[in-house]
Design a protein around this motif. Sequence first.
Motif, PDB file in Angstrom:
ATOM      1  N   GLN A   1      -2.668  -6.963  -4.710  1.00 20.73           N
ATOM      2  CA  GLN A   1      -1.957  -6.723  -3.664  1.00 20.73           C
ATOM      3  C   GLN A   1      -1.062  -7.702  -4.386  1.00 20.73           C
ATOM      4  O   GLN A   1      -1.228  -8.705  -4.036  1.00 20.73           O
ATOM      5  CB  GLN A   1      -2.714  -7.385  -2.522  1.00 20.73           C
TER       6      GLN A   1
ATOM      7  N   PHE B   1      -1.964  -0.078   6.567  1.00 20.02           N
ATOM      8  CA  PHE B   1      -1.610   0.351   5.521  1.00 20.02           C
ATOM      9  C   PHE B   1      -2.086   2.005   5.454  1.00 20.02           C
ATOM     10  O   PHE B   1      -3.645   1.832   6.111  1.00 20.02           O
ATOM     11  CB  PHE B   1      -2.161  -0.449   4.440  1.00 20.02           C
TER      12      PHE B   1
ATOM     13  N   GLY C   1       3.614  -3.949  -3.698  1.00 20.56           N
ATOM     14  CA  GLY C   1       1.963  -3.426  -2.437  1.00 20.56           C
ATOM     15  C   GLY C   1       0.834  -3.505  -3.426  1.00 20.56           C
ATOM     16  O   GLY C   1       0.203  -4.464  -3.762  1.00 20.56           O
ATOM     17  N   LEU C   2       0.044  -2.659  -2.782  1.00 22.95           N
ATOM     18  CA  LEU C   2      -1.253  -1.983  -2.776  1.00 22.95           C
ATOM     19  C   LEU C   2      -1.525  -1.364  -4.264  1.00 22.95           C
ATOM     20  O   LEU C   2      -1.311  -0.384  -4.015  1.00 22.95           O
ATOM     21  CB  LEU C   2      -1.868  -2.023  -1.834  1.00 22.95           C
TER      22      LEU C   2
ATOM     23  N   PHE D   1      -2.243   3.126  -2.065  1.00 32.09           N
ATOM     24  CA  PHE D   1      -1.371   3.014  -0.767  1.00 32.09           C
ATOM     25  C   PHE D   1       0.258   3.113  -0.397  1.00 32.09           C
ATOM     26  O   PHE D   1       0.602   2.651  -0.881  1.00 32.09           O
ATOM     27  CB  PHE D   1      -1.904   1.664  -0.523  1.00 32.09           C
ATOM     28  N   GLY D   2       0.317   2.999   0.828  1.00 33.04           N
ATOM     29  CA  GLY D   2       1.685   3.198   1.269  1.00 33.04           C
ATOM     30  C   GLY D   2       2.134   1.523   0.365  1.00 33.04           C
ATOM     31  O   GLY D   2       0.708   0.537   1.062  1.00 33.04           O
ATOM     32  N   GLN D   3       3.255   1.043   1.603  1.00 36.20           N
ATOM     33  CA  GLN D   3       3.364  -0.197   1.493  1.00 36.20           C
ATOM     34  C   GLN D   3       3.268  -1.000   2.400  1.00 36.20           C
ATOM     35  O   GLN D   3       3.844  -2.455   2.233  1.00 36.20           O
ATOM     36  CB  GLN D   3       5.632  -0.547   0.804  1.00 36.20           C
ATOM     37  N   GLY D   4       3.043  -0.584   3.018  1.00 35.12           N
ATOM     38  CA  GLY D   4       2.751  -1.558   4.551  1.00 35.12           C
ATOM     39  C   GLY D   4       3.568  -1.883   5.789  1.00 35.12           C
ATOM     40  O   GLY D   4       4.427  -1.433   5.452  1.00 35.12           O
TER      41      GLY D   4
ATOM     42  N   TYR E   1      -8.533  -3.234  -7.111  1.00 36.58           N
ATOM     43  CA  TYR E   1      -7.057  -3.123  -6.646  1.00 36.58           C
ATOM     44  C   TYR E   1      -5.767  -4.764  -7.046  1.00 36.58           C
ATOM     45  O   TYR E   1      -6.468  -5.506  -6.342  1.00 36.58           O
ATOM     46  CB  TYR E   1      -6.526  -3.035  -4.699  1.00 36.58           C
TER      47      TYR E   1
END
Lengths: 113, 114
Positions: free
Chosen positions: A37, B90, A42-43, B104-107, A35
């Motif tokens: 980041q 997250f 984001g991820l 994943f969400g943006q956090g 992944y």
Amino acid sequence: GAGVSQSPSNKVTEKGKDVELRCDPISGHTALYWYRQSLGQGLEFLIYFQGNSAPDKSGLPSDRFSAERTGGSVSTLTIQRTQQEDSAVYLCASSSRTQETQYFGPGTRLLVL
Amino acid sequence: AQSVTQLDSQVPVFEEAPVELRCNYSSSVSVYLFWYVQYPNQGLQLLLKYLSGSTLVESINGFEAEFNKSQTSFHLRKPSVHISDTAEYFCAVGVYNQGGKLIFGQGTELSVKP
């Protein structure tokens, strides 16, 4: 036991150079993931290996990115002709099998000048 | 395509107050869900997960999340937060029978103040 390890922890390179990032998964884990980041993104999923199956490369952002997994264990992510937008933290994760908990490494922080 | 939305990018809260971090996902097929936590200058750690079975899942440090299929949500809650809960959280979604990648969400940055 040992967790997921990644090397180097930090990498500074010049635009246009190639870089290789390494991931050592947890012993016995058949699934390995990369992944990225980055700020504002984001991820993001990059690539996924499961056993001897063909990898899922659907998240690779361009053909400058490639990855391989040798012997079902260690993986290397290669970025060719790096660009400044490649600057990010590259995270590796592994799991005992698909759809199980993914354990993340500490990441490699890449800075492209 | 699947997507994950964390509605709040930052949540400031006082110590011992309750907190809810919201997570909604979009998928037309069966999913499994995780909450990961990233403490300052540390890597991602699993907080809790929902794979199947009971829709309410709990972590060892007092967090819980409930999978709500009709509302496509997986909100994270804690009745009383501590300073040490300050971190980025997250939410992540995986889809059954579509490999193992997580979206994943943006956090959400949780900041607990004394």
